[in-house]
Design a protein around this motif. Structure first.
Motif, PDB file in Angstrom:
ATOM      1  N   SER A  35       0.860  -1.186   0.000  1.00  0.00           N
ATOM      2  CA  SER A  35       0.000   0.000   0.000  1.00  0.00           C
ATOM      3  C   SER A  35       0.898   1.238   0.000  1.00  0.00           C
ATOM      4  O   SER A  35       1.069   1.904   1.018  1.00  0.00           O
ATOM      5  N   GLY A  46       0.626   3.161   3.603  1.00  0.00           N
ATOM      6  CA  GLY A  46      -0.539   2.817   4.414  1.00  0.00           C
ATOM      7  C   GLY A  46      -0.248   1.600   5.266  1.00  0.00           C
ATOM      8  O   GLY A  46       0.017   0.525   4.743  1.00  0.00           O
ATOM      9  N   ARG A 137      -0.860  10.390   9.757  1.00  0.00           N
ATOM     10  CA  ARG A 137      -2.245  10.757  10.031  1.00  0.00           C
ATOM     11  C   ARG A 137      -3.153   9.543   9.864  1.00  0.00           C
ATOM     12  O   ARG A 137      -2.886   8.677   9.026  1.00  0.00           O
ATOM     13  N   PRO A 138      -4.213   9.453  10.668  1.00  0.00           N
ATOM     14  CA  PRO A 138      -5.147   8.321  10.523  1.00  0.00           C
ATOM     15  C   PRO A 138      -5.911   8.429   9.218  1.00  0.00           C
ATOM     16  O   PRO A 138      -6.165   9.525   8.713  1.00  0.00           O
ATOM     17  N   LEU A 139      -6.258   7.282   8.666  1.00  0.00           N
ATOM     18  CA  LEU A 139      -7.067   7.274   7.457  1.00  0.00           C
ATOM     19  C   LEU A 139      -8.508   7.632   7.805  1.00  0.00           C
ATOM     20  O   LEU A 139      -9.039   7.178   8.816  1.00  0.00           O
ATOM     21  N   ALA A 140      -9.126   8.445   6.983  1.00  0.00           N
ATOM     22  CA  ALA A 140     -10.517   8.821   7.213  1.00  0.00           C
ATOM     23  C   ALA A 140     -11.397   7.580   7.206  1.00  0.00           C
ATOM     24  O   ALA A 140     -11.358   6.783   6.268  1.00  0.00           O
ATOM     25  N   ASN A 142     -11.100   4.983   9.004  1.00  0.00           N
ATOM     26  CA  ASN A 142     -10.406   3.754   9.383  1.00  0.00           C
ATOM     27  C   ASN A 142      -9.322   4.101  10.399  1.00  0.00           C
ATOM     28  O   ASN A 142      -8.162   4.295  10.052  1.00  0.00           O
ATOM     29  N   GLU A 143      -9.706   4.197  11.649  1.00  0.00           N
ATOM     30  CA  GLU A 143      -8.769   4.592  12.696  1.00  0.00           C
ATOM     31  C   GLU A 143      -7.740   3.518  13.006  1.00  0.00           C
ATOM     32  O   GLU A 143      -6.790   3.768  13.746  1.00  0.00           O
ATOM     33  N   CYS A 145      -5.737   2.290  10.816  1.00  0.00           N
ATOM     34  CA  CYS A 145      -4.635   2.423   9.854  1.00  0.00           C
ATOM     35  C   CYS A 145      -4.104   3.852   9.845  1.00  0.00           C
ATOM     36  O   CYS A 145      -4.825   4.805  10.171  1.00  0.00           O
ATOM     37  N   THR A 146      -2.849   3.985   9.461  1.00  0.00           N
ATOM     38  CA  THR A 146      -2.201   5.293   9.401  1.00  0.00           C
ATOM     39  C   THR A 146      -1.536   5.483   8.048  1.00  0.00           C
ATOM     40  O   THR A 146      -0.946   4.540   7.498  1.00  0.00           O
ATOM     41  N   ALA A 147      -1.649   6.696   7.511  1.00  0.00           N
ATOM     42  CA  ALA A 147      -0.930   7.070   6.296  1.00  0.00           C
ATOM     43  C   ALA A 147       0.336   7.815   6.714  1.00  0.00           C
ATOM     44  O   ALA A 147       0.259   8.882   7.334  1.00  0.00           O
ATOM     45  N   GLU A 149       3.544   9.830   5.523  1.00  0.00           N
ATOM     46  CA  GLU A 149       4.141  10.553   4.406  1.00  0.00           C
ATOM     47  C   GLU A 149       5.635  10.651   4.645  1.00  0.00           C
ATOM     48  O   GLU A 149       6.083  11.173   5.666  1.00  0.00           O
TER      49      GLU A 149
END
Length: 211
Positions: A35, A46, A137-140, A142-143, A145-147, A149
């Protein structure tokens, strides 16, 4: 005719990445994932929050993105159901995950130090990207998972993959990345070996590897 459907999996095909990071005790960790996407010198990763790699990236703020080629599919498959986190959720145990702290040893890969980051490189991977974490930052919606950068600060590329006469461009014909598509391994436009991940996730329609 198109059919309206609630797709359970949206992995239409992205390169496999082996994320090198440091555990809290300084040991090396290596996690396969797919991901990831790139734009310029930035990559977005991700990750599930329960993974050891997610914890390492938050704490250390750096990693190495090791990109295997399609010929290294067996190496990646050996890592597919391993975790360096001793606290394994029951659903993951049911999928076949087991605890393994020595990921490099389990995969049969050689650990190399990063030059600008502490995170480890995998010597056998033809592309190794040293990165620093810029934001998490957390995925909208879906708490769990984290994105992450990250910015690429140094790239190590097997010289055989570079366009002749240049030092800055990878030859798209010579580079055959290992692709994960719906939890199955692909390379060179064909399906490779059966995937332990697909088996653990009980993916339907699994076929014998192409000959």
């Amino acid at each position: 005719m198109h059919k309206v459907t609630d797709l359970k999996v949206l992995y239409f095909g992205t390169p496999v990445v082996l994320i090198g990071s440091r555990n809290e005790d300084g040991g090396a960790n290596l996690m396969p994932m797919s991901s990831a996407w790139w734009l310029g010198q930035t990559c977005v990763l991700g990750l599930g929050n329960s993974s050891q790699t997610a914890a390492n990236l938050r704490r250390e703020g750096e990693c190495v993105l090791n990109l295997p080629c399609s010929a290294q599919v067996d190496v990646v498959d050996r890592l597919a159901l391993l975790t360096a986190n001793p606290r394994i959720a029951e659903y993951r145990r049911a999928q076949g995950y087991r605890y393994e702290r020595d990921k490099f040893g389990a995969a049969g890969l050689t650990e190399l130090p990063g030059e600008l980051v502490r995170a480890p490189r995998a010597a056998e991977c033809p592309v190794q990207l040293e990165c620093r974490v810029e934001e998490a930052r957390p995925l909208a919606g879906n708490e769990g998972c984290t994105a992450f950068e990250v910015t690429v600060v140094r790239a190590h590329v097997d010289e055989r993959l570079l366009v002749p006469g240049t030092d800055h461009y990878v030859d798209p014909v010579g580079w055959d990345p290992l692709i994960m598509k719906f939890c199955e391994f692909f390379g060179g436009g064909r399906r490779l070996t059966p995937s332990r991940l697909a088996e653990g996730w009980q993916m339907p329609g699994r076929l014998p590897a192409a000959v």
